[in-house]
Every structure is written in structure tokens, then in C-alpha cells.
Motif scaffolding. Structure first.
Motif, short mmCIF file in Angstrom:
data_model
loop_
_atom_site.label_atom_id
_atom_site.label_comp_id
_atom_site.label_asym_id
_atom_site.label_seq_id
_atom_site.Cartn_x
_atom_site.Cartn_y
_atom_site.Cartn_z
N ALA A 41 9.55 -0.75 -4.88
CA ALA A 41 9.73 -0.07 -6.17
C ALA A 41 10.76 1.04 -6.05
O ALA A 41 11.58 1.25 -6.95
CB ALA A 41 8.40 0.48 -6.66
N ASP A 42 10.75 1.76 -4.93
CA ASP A 42 11.71 2.85 -4.73
C ASP A 42 13.13 2.31 -4.57
O ASP A 42 14.07 2.89 -5.10
CB ASP A 42 11.33 3.69 -3.51
CG ASP A 42 10.06 4.49 -3.74
OD1 ASP A 42 9.80 4.87 -4.89
OD2 ASP A 42 9.33 4.72 -2.76
N ASN A 48 9.09 7.31 -9.84
CA ASN A 48 7.89 7.71 -9.11
C ASN A 48 7.15 8.74 -9.95
O ASN A 48 7.69 9.80 -10.26
CB ASN A 48 8.29 8.30 -7.76
CG ASN A 48 7.09 8.59 -6.89
OD1 ASN A 48 5.97 8.73 -7.38
ND2 ASN A 48 7.31 8.69 -5.61
N PRO A 49 5.92 8.45 -10.37
CA PRO A 49 5.20 9.38 -11.25
C PRO A 49 4.97 10.75 -10.62
O PRO A 49 4.91 11.75 -11.33
CB PRO A 49 3.87 8.67 -11.53
CG PRO A 49 3.77 7.59 -10.53
CD PRO A 49 5.15 7.26 -10.07
N ASN A 50 4.87 10.82 -9.29
CA ASN A 50 4.68 12.12 -8.65
C ASN A 50 5.91 13.00 -8.81
O ASN A 50 5.80 14.21 -9.01
CB ASN A 50 4.35 11.94 -7.16
CG ASN A 50 3.02 11.27 -6.96
OD1 ASN A 50 2.14 11.36 -7.80
ND2 ASN A 50 2.87 10.57 -5.86
N LEU A 125 4.35 3.32 -13.52
CA LEU A 125 3.09 3.47 -12.79
C LEU A 125 2.31 2.16 -12.80
O LEU A 125 1.75 1.74 -11.78
CB LEU A 125 2.26 4.61 -13.37
CG LEU A 125 0.94 4.90 -12.67
CD1 LEU A 125 1.18 5.28 -11.21
CD2 LEU A 125 0.21 6.03 -13.37
N THR A 126 2.30 1.47 -13.92
CA THR A 126 1.62 0.18 -14.03
C THR A 126 2.22 -0.82 -13.06
O THR A 126 1.51 -1.54 -12.35
CB THR A 126 1.75 -0.36 -15.47
OG1 THR A 126 1.24 0.61 -16.37
CG2 THR A 126 0.99 -1.65 -15.64
N LEU A 131 2.25 -3.78 -7.74
CA LEU A 131 2.84 -4.04 -6.43
C LEU A 131 1.88 -3.64 -5.31
O LEU A 131 1.78 -4.34 -4.30
CB LEU A 131 4.16 -3.28 -6.28
CG LEU A 131 5.34 -3.81 -7.10
CD1 LEU A 131 6.52 -2.84 -7.04
CD2 LEU A 131 5.74 -5.19 -6.63
N ASN A 132 1.17 -2.53 -5.51
CA ASN A 132 0.18 -2.10 -4.51
C ASN A 132 -0.98 -3.08 -4.39
O ASN A 132 -1.63 -3.15 -3.35
CB ASN A 132 -0.35 -0.71 -4.85
CG ASN A 132 0.70 0.37 -4.66
OD1 ASN A 132 1.67 0.18 -3.93
ND2 ASN A 132 0.50 1.50 -5.32
N GLU A 133 -1.24 -3.85 -5.46
CA GLU A 133 -2.29 -4.87 -5.42
C GLU A 133 -1.82 -6.15 -4.73
O GLU A 133 -2.59 -7.10 -4.60
CB GLU A 133 -2.74 -5.21 -6.85
CG GLU A 133 -3.46 -4.09 -7.56
CD GLU A 133 -3.68 -4.37 -9.04
OE1 GLU A 133 -3.29 -5.47 -9.53
OE2 GLU A 133 -4.22 -3.48 -9.72
#
Length: 171
Positions: A41-42, A48-50, A125-126, A131-133
Motif C-alpha cells: 500500500a505504501d 496512511n491514516p496515521n 484505511l479500508t 490487504l492486512n487480511e
């Protein structure tokens, strides 16, 4: 420029979708796959939400701390509250201002950071969560007609989610 983003369950589906897009005449350089073994994603540039939360908090800090100091100072002057026993009321007023500034900083952190974290990233974020899943995202970037053609091709794979976006024009 328009984007089409489709979320697919497996790497095999993502590879098949990419192949089908290429077979339909959509250039390979217009298609990107995000997920394990592909771009992150980066690397792709998803917000990046942070980082958005930090930017929101930083923007608020610049005016909430001085405002908080002024409000705390004024509150102490108006109420005459003695924070430290003695005759020196200026120390009490300044302490009230410092407490007000600290409250302003806390407010900037909570409001700017919290709101930036929940809303500042849009759909990014969604997509990061998917992707994390372990899912894969196929992105097609191009003209409106190219995106419509890609939509027809990708619908065959029954993506979990498919969404088109139009890149905002910077005025």
C-alpha cells in the motif's frame, strides 16, 4: 485520470484478473496488483491514516495552544482562583494559562488526531485493512473508457468490492 479498484480473495484470482485485462487490450502498465508478493500500500501511495492523523493534530496545535493559554489566563483573572497560596496573583494567572495551553494541546491531539485517523484517509484505511487480511487489490488507472472496459472484465471474477474513482483536479 480515473481509477478502478477491485478487491479479490486470492493471489490466483488477482493473477487471472490481470491476465484477462491484458487479454482484453488493457496495457499492463495501466494495471497494478497490491498484496503479498506484489506492491504494498505504501509503495502504491495509499494514504496512511496515521500520517493524516498527525497532520490534523499538528494543524490544530498551532492555534489551540495559544488560544488555550489565553483562555486559561483569562479564566484565572476573572475567577480569582488562588492556585498557590500567597500574594502573587501573576504566578496564578500564568499557571492558569499554562494549564489552558496543556488543555489546548490535548484537544488538538484528541480532535485532530482522532478525526484524522477516522476520516482523513477516505477509503484508504479500508483497502489497507483488506490487504492486512491477505486479500489482493487490482488497480486499473486510465481514461474513463478504459476504466469502464476494465470494470466489465473484473466483474467476471466477482470481486468482494469494486469501486471507481476520479482523481481530483488540483486547481
Amino acid at each position: 485520470m480515473n481509477y478502478l479498484i477491485a478487491v479479490l480473495e486470492t493471489k490466483q484470482e488477482a493473477d487471472s484478473a490481470s491476465y484477462a485485462l491484458e487479454k482484453e487490450g488493457i496495457p499492463k502498465e495501466k494495471t497494478t496488483i497490491l498484496g503479498e508478493g506484489y506492491q504494498s500500500a505504501d509503495e502504491f501511495g495509499l494514504i496512511n491514516p496515521n500520517q493524516q492523523a498527525k497532520k490534523g493534530a499538528k494543524k490544530l496545535v498551532y492555534w489551540l495552544i495559544p488560544f488555550g493559554f489565553a483562555a486559561g489566563y483569562a479564566f484565572n483573572v476573572l475567577t480569582g482562583i488562588q492556585i498557590f497560596p500567597g500574594d502573587n496573583s501573576l504566578i496564578d494567572h500564568i499557571t492558569g494559562g499554562v494549564l489552558g495551553a496543556a488543555s489546548g494541546a490535548f484537544g488538538a491531539f484528541v480532535v485532530g488526531g482522532g478525526v484524522g485517523l477516522t476520516t482523513g484517509s477516505g477509503d484508504a484505511l479500508t483497502y489497507r485493512n483488506r490487504l492486512n487480511e491477505g486479500k489482493y487489490i487490482v488497480v486499473v488507472k486510465g481514461t474513463d473508457s478504459l476504466v469502464r472496459q476494465a470494470t466489465r472484465v473484473l466483474r467476471q471474477f466477482e470481486p468482494e468490492y469494486i469501486q471507481g474513482y476520479e482523481e481530483p483536479v488540483n486547481a
